[in-house]
Design a protein around this motif. Structure first.
Motif, PDB file in Angstrom:
ATOM      1  N   CYS A   8      47.955  50.231  30.927  1.00 66.05           N
ATOM      2  CA  CYS A   8      47.525  48.832  30.867  1.00 66.05           C
ATOM      3  C   CYS A   8      46.540  48.462  31.970  1.00 66.05           C
ATOM      4  CB  CYS A   8      48.736  47.904  30.937  1.00 66.05           C
ATOM      5  SG  CYS A   8      49.732  47.969  29.432  1.00 66.05           S
ATOM      6  N   GLY A   9      46.443  49.190  33.009  1.00 65.66           N
ATOM      7  CA  GLY A   9      45.514  48.879  34.096  1.00 65.66           C
ATOM      8  C   GLY A   9      45.952  47.673  34.896  1.00 65.66           C
ATOM      9  N   SER A  10      47.232  47.538  35.138  1.00 68.56           N
ATOM     10  CA  SER A  10      47.707  46.376  35.894  1.00 68.56           C
ATOM     11  C   SER A  10      47.795  46.743  37.377  1.00 68.56           C
ATOM     12  CB  SER A  10      49.076  45.932  35.376  1.00 68.56           C
ATOM     13  OG  SER A  10      50.005  46.971  35.502  1.00 68.56           O
ATOM     14  N   SER A  11      47.797  45.723  38.225  1.00 64.53           N
ATOM     15  CA  SER A  11      47.884  45.950  39.664  1.00 64.53           C
ATOM     16  C   SER A  11      49.345  46.086  40.072  1.00 64.53           C
ATOM     17  CB  SER A  11      47.217  44.797  40.408  1.00 64.53           C
ATOM     18  OG  SER A  11      47.926  43.599  40.158  1.00 64.53           O
ATOM     19  N   ASN A  12      49.575  46.251  41.347  1.00 65.75           N
ATOM     20  CA  ASN A  12      50.930  46.456  41.838  1.00 65.75           C
ATOM     21  C   ASN A  12      51.819  45.246  41.654  1.00 65.75           C
ATOM     22  OD1 ASN A  12      50.229  48.999  42.590  1.00 65.75           O
ATOM     23  ND2 ASN A  12      49.801  48.467  44.730  1.00 65.75           N
ATOM     24  N   ASN A  13      51.228  44.060  41.567  1.00 66.82           N
ATOM     25  CA  ASN A  13      52.072  42.863  41.442  1.00 66.82           C
ATOM     26  C   ASN A  13      52.240  42.416  39.991  1.00 66.82           C
ATOM     27  OD1 ASN A  13      49.575  41.867  40.912  1.00 66.82           O
ATOM     28  ND2 ASN A  13      49.516  40.405  42.609  1.00 66.82           N
ATOM     29  N   GLY A  14      51.878  43.264  39.018  1.00 64.38           N
ATOM     30  CA  GLY A  14      52.094  42.942  37.618  1.00 64.38           C
ATOM     31  C   GLY A  14      50.972  42.130  36.984  1.00 64.38           C
ATOM     32  N   GLU A  15      49.917  41.845  37.729  1.00 64.41           N
ATOM     33  CA  GLU A  15      48.809  41.046  37.200  1.00 64.41           C
ATOM     34  C   GLU A  15      47.815  41.939  36.475  1.00 64.41           C
ATOM     35  OE1 GLU A  15      45.206  38.256  38.872  1.00 64.41           O
ATOM     36  OE2 GLU A  15      46.916  38.653  40.151  1.00 64.41           O
ATOM     37  N   LEU A  16      47.357  41.516  35.302  1.00 67.33           N
ATOM     38  CA  LEU A  16      46.375  42.261  34.533  1.00 67.33           C
ATOM     39  C   LEU A  16      45.010  42.065  35.183  1.00 67.33           C
ATOM     40  CD1 LEU A  16      46.042  43.970  31.967  1.00 67.33           C
ATOM     41  CD2 LEU A  16      45.497  41.879  30.751  1.00 67.33           C
ATOM     42  N   THR A  17      44.318  43.161  35.495  1.00 65.37           N
ATOM     43  CA  THR A  17      43.061  43.057  36.240  1.00 65.37           C
ATOM     44  C   THR A  17      41.832  43.402  35.419  1.00 65.37           C
ATOM     45  OG1 THR A  17      43.328  45.312  37.032  1.00 65.37           O
ATOM     46  CG2 THR A  17      44.160  43.545  38.453  1.00 65.37           C
ATOM     47  N   GLY A  18      41.973  43.909  34.205  1.00 65.98           N
ATOM     48  CA  GLY A  18      40.813  44.235  33.384  1.00 65.98           C
ATOM     49  C   GLY A  18      40.254  45.599  33.723  1.00 65.98           C
ATOM     50  N   VAL A  19      39.012  45.844  33.311  1.00 70.48           N
ATOM     51  CA  VAL A  19      38.373  47.144  33.505  1.00 70.48           C
ATOM     52  C   VAL A  19      38.019  47.316  34.979  1.00 70.48           C
ATOM     53  CG1 VAL A  19      36.391  48.572  32.855  1.00 70.48           C
ATOM     54  CG2 VAL A  19      37.445  47.066  31.171  1.00 70.48           C
ATOM     55  N   GLN A  20      38.385  48.449  35.531  1.00 73.68           N
ATOM     56  CA  GLN A  20      38.135  48.723  36.935  1.00 73.68           C
ATOM     57  C   GLN A  20      36.708  49.249  37.139  1.00 73.68           C
ATOM     58  OE1 GLN A  20      40.410  48.013  39.338  1.00 73.68           O
ATOM     59  NE2 GLN A  20      41.675  47.171  37.698  1.00 73.68           N
ATOM     60  N   GLY A  21      36.083  48.960  38.273  1.00 74.07           N
ATOM     61  CA  GLY A  21      34.791  49.502  38.642  1.00 74.07           C
ATOM     62  C   GLY A  21      33.603  48.893  37.902  1.00 74.07           C
ATOM     63  N   ARG A  22      33.792  47.743  37.312  1.00 76.83           N
ATOM     64  CA  ARG A  22      32.695  47.089  36.585  1.00 76.83           C
ATOM     65  C   ARG A  22      31.785  46.353  37.544  1.00 76.83           C
ATOM     66  NH1 ARG A  22      34.207  43.080  31.762  1.00 76.83           N
ATOM     67  NH2 ARG A  22      32.075  42.386  31.857  1.00 76.83           N
TER      68      ARG A  22
END
Length: 157
Positions: A8-22
């Motif tokens: 899913c690409g979520s961060s450590n706190n459970g928040e969805l962050t989207g596509v990384q490195g854009r």
């Protein structure tokens, strides 16, 4: 379940962050436009306007950022533009109507109409011709009398 959550690409706190490195998106600057930043102002009477101070109150108005043309345009220049558009539409309609003895589109040396059509601005328009009258009439909304007997425009044709 672990494979599903790791995809899913979520961060450590459970928040969805989207596509990384854009790369960050920057709005491109429109041609010959000036950016006007957002701001706010007080609308209404000021403290120095003692006569109207009791009748109304001031309020803060916020304006979003927007783009504005860098150059001024006069009413006369805008009128020229509107007339140019109107005349080009009329000439295109007349050219498509194939008015006899008229050449509303440019032709090559053999007399063949150039494709795509190029308007022939040298051809005179005779408003007394029947085809021209009908074409001009269809460009305007028809008038209809209201209950008082005055002409009014009706929307649509």
């Amino acid at each position: 379940m672990i494979i599903l959550l790791s995809g899913c690409g979520s961060s450590n706190n459970g928040e969805l962050t989207g596509v990384q490195g854009r790369k960050k998106f920057f709005e491109p600057e429109p041609f010959e436009m000036a950016f006007i930043p957002a701001g706010n102002f007080m609308m209404g009477p000021s403290d120095q306007d003692a006569v109207f101070a009791m009748n109304s109150i001031s309020k803060s108005v916020t304006v979003d950022a927007f783009w504005m043309d860098q150059t001024e345009i006069t009413n006369n220049k805008y009128r020229q533009f509107v007339y140019y558009v109107r005349d080009s539409i009329l000439r295109t309609k007349l050219g498509n109507a194939s008015v006899p003895d008229r050449q509303y589109f440019m032709a090559d040396k053999d007399g063949n109409v150039i494709e795509p059509n190029v308007i022939n601005w040298d051809e005179k328009i005779d408003p007394r011709e029947e085809t021209t009258k009908a074409t001009i009439e269809e460009m305007y909304y028809p008038l209809k009398k209201d209950s008082t007997g005055k002409n009014k425009l009706i929307s649509g044709s």
